[in-house]
Design an enzyme around this catalytic site. Structure first.
Site, PDB file in Angstrom:
ATOM      1  N   GLU A 188       5.021  -3.348  25.510  1.00 38.17           N
ATOM      2  CA  GLU A 188       4.992  -4.476  24.966  1.00 38.17           C
ATOM      3  C   GLU A 188       6.439  -4.814  24.410  1.00 38.17           C
ATOM      4  O   GLU A 188       7.010  -5.735  24.584  1.00 38.17           O
ATOM      5  CB  GLU A 188       4.071  -4.356  23.818  1.00 38.17           C
ATOM      6  CG  GLU A 188       4.059  -5.690  22.884  1.00 38.17           C
ATOM      7  CD  GLU A 188       2.976  -5.442  21.871  1.00 38.17           C
ATOM      8  OE1 GLU A 188       2.878  -4.571  21.110  1.00 38.17           O
ATOM      9  OE2 GLU A 188       2.204  -6.384  21.633  1.00 38.17           O
ATOM     10  N   SER A 207      -5.038 -15.619  21.488  1.00 39.15           N
ATOM     11  CA  SER A 207      -4.139 -16.196  20.408  1.00 39.15           C
ATOM     12  C   SER A 207      -2.719 -15.910  20.726  1.00 39.15           C
ATOM     13  O   SER A 207      -2.200 -15.051  21.504  1.00 39.15           O
ATOM     14  CB  SER A 207      -4.540 -15.108  19.390  1.00 39.15           C
ATOM     15  OG  SER A 207      -3.425 -15.180  18.249  1.00 39.15           O
ATOM     16  N   GLU A 265      -3.685 -15.239  12.428  1.00 44.24           N
ATOM     17  CA  GLU A 265      -4.761 -15.487  13.271  1.00 44.24           C
ATOM     18  C   GLU A 265      -6.085 -16.374  12.903  1.00 44.24           C
ATOM     19  O   GLU A 265      -6.544 -17.122  13.673  1.00 44.24           O
ATOM     20  CB  GLU A 265      -5.367 -13.814  13.797  1.00 44.24           C
ATOM     21  CG  GLU A 265      -5.886 -13.878  15.097  1.00 44.24           C
ATOM     22  CD  GLU A 265      -5.819 -12.654  15.781  1.00 44.24           C
ATOM     23  OE1 GLU A 265      -5.471 -11.675  15.108  1.00 44.24           O
ATOM     24  OE2 GLU A 265      -6.054 -12.586  17.114  1.00 44.24           O
ATOM     25  N   CYS A 313      -3.775  -8.181  19.876  1.00 41.94           N
ATOM     26  CA  CYS A 313      -3.010  -7.314  19.426  1.00 41.94           C
ATOM     27  C   CYS A 313      -2.740  -6.028  20.050  1.00 41.94           C
ATOM     28  O   CYS A 313      -2.283  -5.261  19.907  1.00 41.94           O
ATOM     29  CB  CYS A 313      -3.529  -6.735  17.928  1.00 41.94           C
ATOM     30  SG  CYS A 313      -5.129  -7.061  17.805  1.00 41.94           S
ATOM     31  N   LYS A 340       2.250  -0.190  24.211  1.00 41.79           N
ATOM     32  CA  LYS A 340       3.262  -0.574  23.142  1.00 41.79           C
ATOM     33  C   LYS A 340       4.683  -0.293  23.761  1.00 41.79           C
ATOM     34  O   LYS A 340       5.517  -1.251  23.253  1.00 41.79           O
ATOM     35  CB  LYS A 340       3.062   0.226  21.763  1.00 41.79           C
ATOM     36  CG  LYS A 340       1.741  -0.214  20.997  1.00 41.79           C
ATOM     37  CD  LYS A 340       1.929  -1.407  20.301  1.00 41.79           C
ATOM     38  CE  LYS A 340       0.426  -2.203  20.060  1.00 41.79           C
ATOM     39  NZ  LYS A 340       0.449  -3.370  19.627  1.00 41.79           N
ATOM     40  N   CYS A 362      -8.065   1.754  18.986  1.00 42.43           N
ATOM     41  CA  CYS A 362      -6.764   2.598  18.606  1.00 42.43           C
ATOM     42  C   CYS A 362      -6.966   4.058  18.425  1.00 42.43           C
ATOM     43  O   CYS A 362      -5.921   4.824  18.721  1.00 42.43           O
ATOM     44  CB  CYS A 362      -5.492   1.898  17.798  1.00 42.43           C
ATOM     45  SG  CYS A 362      -5.642   0.285  18.109  1.00 42.43           S
ATOM     46  N   GLU A 372       9.988 -11.620  25.786  1.00 40.76           N
ATOM     47  CA  GLU A 372       9.667 -12.710  24.492  1.00 40.76           C
ATOM     48  C   GLU A 372      10.039 -11.700  23.290  1.00 40.76           C
ATOM     49  O   GLU A 372       9.830 -12.485  22.125  1.00 40.76           O
ATOM     50  CB  GLU A 372       8.421 -12.921  24.850  1.00 40.76           C
ATOM     51  CG  GLU A 372       7.999 -13.634  26.063  1.00 40.76           C
ATOM     52  CD  GLU A 372       7.240 -12.425  26.995  1.00 40.76           C
ATOM     53  OE1 GLU A 372       7.890 -12.413  27.920  1.00 40.76           O
ATOM     54  OE2 GLU A 372       6.456 -11.670  26.547  1.00 40.76           O
ATOM     55  N   GLU A 404      -5.146 -19.822  12.764  1.00 42.60           N
ATOM     56  CA  GLU A 404      -5.161 -20.110  14.369  1.00 42.60           C
ATOM     57  C   GLU A 404      -6.480 -20.452  14.528  1.00 42.60           C
ATOM     58  O   GLU A 404      -6.743 -21.580  15.157  1.00 42.60           O
ATOM     59  CB  GLU A 404      -4.469 -19.204  15.175  1.00 42.60           C
ATOM     60  CG  GLU A 404      -4.382 -19.799  16.713  1.00 42.60           C
ATOM     61  CD  GLU A 404      -3.533 -18.761  17.610  1.00 42.60           C
ATOM     62  OE1 GLU A 404      -3.360 -17.607  17.119  1.00 42.60           O
ATOM     63  OE2 GLU A 404      -3.740 -19.029  18.683  1.00 42.60           O
TER      64      GLU A 404
END
Ligand code: SF4
Ligand code: SF4
Ligand code: SF4
Ligand code: FES
Lengths: 573, 159
Positions: free
Chosen positions: A360, A318, A278, A298, A357, A502, A365, A281
């Site tokens: 996710e 990102s 990151e 994230c 999650k 979190c 993907e 990037e």
């Protein structure tokens, strides 16, 4: 200052304070069901009624402001009886399902019924005939157990500004549902689970994968590995009755090994990996005039939020996968190869503070050749359940450390679990990448703390960097709107879906202690402080992974395994 | 060429410029008047106009019995549940209708033939229990007569 009497004890109060606040301060707990800390009261449930001398009737403590000289009895016979009646009425159409309910032992309604000596069904009403909603990848809704307190609706609308759910119909048919009363999976819900945390009953829960993981562990043809997220080790202990803030990292690793996981990896390692990608990037975007501000990626609830409500910001996200998914990808590629394993025979489990999650991991993907990178996601609560099923006394175990090659982590990777942590980790590494030297002070105070919006202006090399950190999607929405209106010029924005990050994820232990969040956050920062390895770029295991397998950050292999893309979502909003 | 619903909605919404939340019910009423029901497209568009989430618009609309969320059937059946009709046994009639039409109140059958609506009072108390099909009122209904009326509609379709 006002003087108020609570159960014959005199206590000073500020004007505007509610009976509930003052009574708590005096040491008396008044039960609440619909009350939400920090949001305006609705007075929907009336379980909080108290008796006040000379008042016409009982008063709702959560919304009623104290007055000078007020004499309050929080548990007078009349108040207790009124509460008892309310609970009995709530139970009149409730399925007596405690034996099969995930909230049993942790349910406000069950607790109230017990505290108020409700020992039989007094009223019998028609049960709701609304079916379970099991359409969601992350959550299950059981309207039959819903007491219509409205907390989920308010959290979703006021804190998260998603408003996926609302009250539908009225009277005896009233129910919480989505637009057109469809499954959650077709709604704008981002799977954050904040409604689950708010819900006083078992009407909302995560879709459990505990049985799936137990089956995998019992299957001799499978190699079952597990990773655990930074914010799990500092909350798990609460599930076993310990005080918030106790770190159980080593004990948890030992427990997972005892249960038969072949390897225990630390997601904080992947957090370090994320920072390498990151930060590179960001540097690349700045150098090449790429899309700015760059937004962190994230937190999967936030990703779906952008895809749904702000598709115009998709180019700003990102392309880095989240640490969970980076770990999943390197387990089923590099690690599988090294160990001569077919990725199909690896079952990759992750323990996360998060319900989103689960969604996710199910994204198309996040798989290679139709093999998902992560097979099952357990919330912290489910992990505790797994440990209980295995009969392990986790608090009494000798700590062990995580496995190579994905077990080493920096303090920077660990603080990912608190809002501001990703940014702090990124700044530490960006500074090194751009200047070649370490920050003289690694603690970046302006990025810390529980407030929902923080900003940082820093000089990194020749670059004047402006960064912002927000948590809670309402705060994220406000910031995006400001960026859109041209009111904010920023390079980098960290967004966490859940308020505080979190540590307050939708998969975390239910907490009634308002200090729990602070304790969890403090625990993360003290782990970081006690660590000798405190920056992601100094993590030798990460370095080795690049040398032996990935090549370099943003390189071809990284691109293939560690980066992803996003899609606009066409749902009713 | 038929106009898309989005386009048809525009003039209606234009009647409520700068509207706030209190305009929600009147807008819902106008749209239902024009379209016959509140579609997903309409709910979402109205939400955008008032800056309200779709779940809220839908939630408010379901609070009132007057709104429907499916297009009416070719035969729109209304059954009266007013006091007079209730006394004369309209509960039973509703039950019969639900079963013969295979739809619940507010719904439309899959083939699009029938829709069923429960109304508080049709103002035909002298004819209780009353029902109507596409506006034509049928007086002093019995389960048998309901079955006959429904069969007639079906027969018309087969012809
Ligand atoms: S929601 Fe609470 S009271 Fe209801 S079945 Fe579950 S544990 Fe029991
Ligand atoms: S999971 Fe989050 S977005 Fe979905 S309904 Fe609950 S609070 Fe709303
Ligand atoms: S689902 Fe839970 S939080 Fe939402 S209204 Fe029902 S009981 Fe309250
Ligand atoms: S907690 Fe006070 S009215 Fe519900």
């Amino acid at each position: 200052m006002l003087n108020v009497e609570v159960n014959d004890r005199t206590i000073a109060a500020k004007p505007g304070e509610t009976i509930l606040e003052v009574s708590r301060r005096a040491g008396f707990q008044i039960p609440t069901l619909c009350h939400l800390e920090g949001l305006s009261p609705t007075g929907a449930c009336r379980i909080c009624v108290v008796e006040v001398e000379n008042a016409a009737g009982l008063l709702p403590a959560c919304s009623y402001p104290v007055q000078d000289g007020m004499k309050i009895k929080t548990h007078s016979a009349k108040a207790v009886e009124a509460r008892r009646t309310i609970v009995q009425l709530l139970l009149s159409n409730h399925p007596d399902d405690c034996l099969y309910c995930s909230r049993s032992g942790n349910c406000d309604l069950q607790q109230l019924a017990r505290d108020l000596n409700v020992d039989r069904r007094l009223y019998r009403g028609a049960r709701s005939s609304y079916p379970l909603d099991v359409s969601g990848a992350a959550l299950v809704r059981d309207p039959g157990k819903c007491i219509l307190c409205g907390k989920c609706v308010r959290v979703c609308e006021e804190i998260q500004t998603v408003a996926a759910i609302d009250f539908l119909h009225r009277g005896s048919k009233a129910v919480i549902g989505t637009a057109f009363d469809r499954g959650l999976n077709t709604s704008s819900c981002v799977n954050c689970g904040q409604c689950v945390i708010a819900c006083p009953t078992g009407a909302l829960s995560e879709r459990s994968n505990v049985q799936d993981v137990l089956s995998a562990l019992a299957d001799p043809t499978k190699t079952v590995v597990v990773q655990h997220a930074p914010a799990v080790s500092v909350t798990l202990a609460e599930e076993f009755g310990a005080k918030p803030g106790r770190d159980l990292d080593g004990e948890m690793v030992a427990a997972l090994r005892l249960m038969g996981f072949a390897r225990v990896f630390d997601t904080s390692f992947a957090a370090d990996l994320t920072i390498m990608e990151e930060a590179s990037e960001l540097a690349h975007r700045v150098a090449t005039g790429g899309t700015l501000p760059m937004l962190t990626s994230c937190s999967p609830g936030w990703i779906k939020f952008v895809e749904t409500f702000y598709p115009e910001f998709i180019p700003n996200l990102s392309t880095c996968k989240s640490p969970q998914q980076m770990m999943g990808a390197v387990i089923k590629s590099f690690w599988a190869e090294r160990n001569g394993l077919d990725p199909r025979n690896i079952v990759s489990v992750s323990i996360m503070p998060c319900t989103a999650k689960k969604f996710e991991r199910s994204r198309a993907e996040m798989a290679h050749d139709f093999v998902p990178d992560v097979d099952y996601v357990l919330t912290t609560r489910e992990a505790a359940q797994l440990i209980r099923t295995a009969g392990i006394d986790i608090l009494g175990l000798q700590p062990e450390s995580a496995d190579t090659p994905f077990g080493e982590r920096s303090g920077a990777g660990k603080i990912f679990g608190a809002s501001g942590g990703v940014m702090e980790a990124a700044v530490r590494t960006a500074n090194f990448l751009l200047t070649g030297s370490e920050l003289s002070e690694l603690d970046i105070q302006p990025l810390r703390g529980l407030h929902g919006a923080k900003e940082l202006r820093a000089r990194i090399g020749d670059l004047e960097v402006s960064a912002a950190v927000v948590s809670g999607l309402g705060n994220a929405r406000a910031l995006l709107d400001a960026v859109k209106a041209g009111q904010k010029q920023l390079h980098f924005i960290e967004v966490m879906t859940c308020p505080g990050g979190c540590i307050n994820g939708g998969g975390q232990p239910f907490h009634t202690d308002p200090m729990a969040l602070k304790a969890r956050m403090r625990a993360l920062y003290s782990i970081d402080r006690s660590e000798s390895l405190r920056t992601s770029h100094a993590n030798l295991s990460v370095k080795r992974l690049y040398d032996e397998f990935l090549g370099r950050p943003l390189g071809e292999r990284s691109h293939h395994l560690l980066h992803t893309h996003y899609q606009q979502r066409d749902v009713l909003i | 060429m038929t106009m898309s619903e989005e386009v048809r909605l525009e003039p209606i919404l234009a009647e409520f410029p700068d509207a706030a939340r209190d305009a929600l019910i009147p807008i819902l009423q106008r749209v239902q008047e024009a379209e016959g029901y509140l579609s997903e497209v309409a709910i979402a568009r109205i939400g955008r106009h008032l800056n309200l989430p779709a779940s809220k618009v839908f939630g408010v609309a379901t609070f009132y019995n007057q709104f429907r969320f499916l297009p009416k059937g070719k035969y729109h059946v209304m059954i009266c549940r007013g006091t007079a009709c209730h006394v004369k046994g309209s509960v039973k009639l509703l039950d019969v209708l639900t079963r013969t039409l295979k739809v619940r109140p507010g719904q439309t059958s899959r083939d699009g033939l029938f829709s069923l609506e429960v109304v508080a009072c049709m103002g035909a108390c002298g004819l209780a229990p009353a029902m109507s099909v596409n506006g034509e009122v049928y007086a002093k209904m019995t389960p048998k007569r309901i079955e006959k009326v429904v069969a007639e509609c079906r027969a018309k379709e087969q012809a």
